[in-house]
Design an enzyme around this catalytic site. Structure first.
Site, mmCIF file in Angstrom:
data_model
loop_
_atom_site.group_PDB
_atom_site.id
_atom_site.type_symbol
_atom_site.label_atom_id
_atom_site.label_comp_id
_atom_site.label_asym_id
_atom_site.label_seq_id
_atom_site.Cartn_x
_atom_site.Cartn_y
_atom_site.Cartn_z
ATOM 1 N N GLU A 16 0.834 -1.202 0.000
ATOM 2 C CA GLU A 16 0.000 0.000 0.000
ATOM 3 C C GLU A 16 0.872 1.256 0.000
ATOM 4 O OE1 GLU A 16 -3.460 1.974 2.892
ATOM 5 O OE2 GLU A 16 -1.958 0.619 3.736
ATOM 6 N N CYS A 29 -4.828 -3.082 4.183
ATOM 7 C CA CYS A 29 -4.327 -2.687 5.494
ATOM 8 C C CYS A 29 -5.373 -2.742 6.611
ATOM 9 C CB CYS A 29 -3.706 -1.293 5.399
ATOM 10 S SG CYS A 29 -2.507 -0.961 6.739
ATOM 11 N N LYS A 46 -10.447 1.221 -0.782
ATOM 12 C CA LYS A 46 -10.389 0.966 0.662
ATOM 13 C C LYS A 46 -11.625 1.492 1.378
ATOM 14 C CE LYS A 46 -7.025 1.457 4.460
ATOM 15 N NZ LYS A 46 -5.717 2.060 4.808
#
EC number: 3.5.1.-
Length: 525
Positions: free
Chosen positions: A72, A199, A167
């Protein structure tokens, strides 16, 4: 002459198609695929990051890979955003926009790199999209008419964009979230369907756990820039987390393959990459402590052949190294007790510990390594337990039920949850560690082992015992212990992480009427 030429041309074309189909069939039948995850130290220059990506894709170490995953936020930034094709349109930027007139040059270049290397490539980037392209989203738009997303992009072997994921759970990032959460998957020519997320998403039901429960996905790609916390949320750890710690625990608890690629900057707390095969643990993993790197880690990943049961009835609404920077869990909110360790002696503890109505039972035994030398200090241990919301400002929250053993640099709870100086050494060897907990049933929850050694890597499954049994409609019995005859002297964390997400439809939570609506026949008030 012309007739012979065209005949030869058609023969070569047919032969090429047959060889290609044969190769695809072979890949599909194999009981493994070869994956590479990249631990990547970014710079502030897009051109330098892109050059680093291309070097890894073209490297000898990457030759055997079917799929490569990059971390990321290690490619571009808000100053170099790009449009990203809709996967439904099956656009190949390398062929459709070779001069980069619409898509940014780096996206076109990586599409061509995937095509030239004949590999699936997963990248994470900062994406822009026109607000007018999403008319159903009536939220205010920026003055420039653009949304900015933290986005995964997947290229197939031909360079086609076959998947995109934006995300959901932003970690304090000045970016947009989608109007509705996305669930993104992609199929491959080697017979594996992947889900993907980014994440901080790993701590929430949507999308990570939801893809397993509701779609039966068994393989995941996971770009991350994880900021580690002690003691359970290092990538691998328990109450705070190190990247590898949470990665292994999540893969183990769900019994899925996880390809995790981490940003590599230990000074600010970023590191942790690995390839994990469910209950078998790590196939490859790395946790940098001193300096970042740009490296690919490769492993053969066994395929899951059996289909998973899916729940269709769920209706969702929308190191001890001082050079590694790590965050700290809110341990002052825990109920905890220090272990009474006497130098040169054997010790043990058998005790129930509760935080509110949530209780854990600890059985511990240890052997002191002797008296501290004059020029060194030693860390101590506490057992702790917590039930409540995990809150950080401006971040999505989740409800946790955690208990475990963790290290401290002194006798106070304020001395816990921090990286320990290099001069501190283990005072004891643990000869037995066992935790038993009765967890309440819930509509959505995940329980997993959470461990960490002083090399910032977790214990592997062959080193511990884990069992989770549903003992009634209301509860689960969990036992987590060191393997018999195993001794550990470099233990930082050993515990159970209970993630209850939004804590909805948890037995004993809410009114009797609410529990009845969740399906519990004998609600607890």
């Amino acid at each position: 002459m012309a007739k012979n030429y065209w005949g030869f041309f058609l023969f070569c074309l047919a032969l090429g198609l047959m060889l290609n189909l044969s190769q695809q069939a072979s890949l599909f039948k194999r009981d493994f695929y070869t994956a590479g995850v990249v631990e990547f130290e970014p710079s502030n220059e897009l051109s330098d990051n892109l050059a680093g990506y291309l070097e890894i894709i073209q490297s000898q170490n990457a030759t055997s890979t079917d799929i490569i995953v990059f971390p990321e936020s290690t490619l571009n930034s808000a100053g170099s955003t790009t449009f990203v094709p809709n996967p439904e349109d099956q656009i190949n930027p390398c062929l459709s926009d070779p001069n980069a007139t619409y898509y940014e040059e780096f996206l076109v270049t990586l599409s061509c790199a995937a095509r030239n290397a004949s590999k699936y490539i997963v990248i994470n980037l900062t994406e822009k999209q026109k607000c007018e392209d999403i008319p159903e989203d009536t939220r205010p738009c920026a003055s420039n008419g653009l949304n900015v997303f933290n986005t995964n992009v997947v290229f197939d072997r031909q360079g086609v964009v076959v998947s995109r994921y934006r995300k959901v759970h932003l970690y304090g990032e000045p970016k947009n979230s989608t109007f509705l959460p996305e669930l993104s998957t992609f199929e491959t020519d080697f017979g594996v369907t992947f889900g993907h997320f980014i994440c901080f998403d790993i701590l929430f039901y949507t999308p990570a756990h939801q893809l397993i429960v509701e779609q039966g996905i068994t393989d995941f790609v996971y770009p991350a820039m994880w900021f580690s916390q002690l003691p359970f949320l290092t990538v691998n750890g328990i109450f705070s987390s190190k990247a590898v710690q949470i990665q292994l625990g999540w893969s183990y608890a769900n019994n899925v393959n996880l390809l995790a690629a981490g940003a590599s900057d230990p000074i600010v707390g970023n590191s942790g990459s690995g390839i994990y095969h469910g209950r078998s643990g790590s196939l490859r993993s790395v946790m940098r402590q001193e300096s970042g790197e740009r490296s690919i880690y490769v492993a053969r990943v066994p395929k899951y052949r059996a289909k998973r049961r899916m729940k269709r009835d769920l209706k969702r609404q929308v190191a001890t190294s001082s050079s590694f920077n790590i965050k700290r869990d809110y341990l002052e909110n825990f109920t905890s007790e220090e272990l009474k360790i006497d130098a040169g002696k054997i010790g043990n503890l058998s005790q129930n510990l509760c935080h509110g109505g949530f209780c854990c039972h600890f059985d511990l035994a240890w052997r002191s390594l002797g008296k501290p030398s004059r020029n060194t200090s030693h860390y101590s241990y506490r057992v702790g337990i917590y039930e409540g919301w995990r809150n950080e400002k401006r971040l999505d929250v989740n409800y946790i039920r955690n208990c475990g053993v963790f290290t401290c640099s002194g006798n106070s709870i304020d001395d816990c949850g921090q990286l320990l100086p290099d001069i501190q050494r283990p005072l004891v060897t643990f000869t037995h560690v066992e935790i038993r907990v009765t967890y309440p049933q819930s509509r959505e929850f995940l329980l997993f082992p959470d461990t960490l050694l002083d090399n910032l890597l977790p214990l592997e499954p062959k080193q511990f015992e884990w069992s989770q049994k549903r003992i009634s409609e209301e509860s689960h019995q969990v036992r987590f212990a060191l393997r018999k005859s195993l001794e550990v002297k470099h233990l930082l964390t050993f515990g159970i992480y209970g993630n209850y997400y939004n804590n909805e439809c948890t037995f004993g939570v809410g009114t009797a009427e609410e529990q009845l609506e969740c399906g519990y026949k004998n609600p607890k008030i």
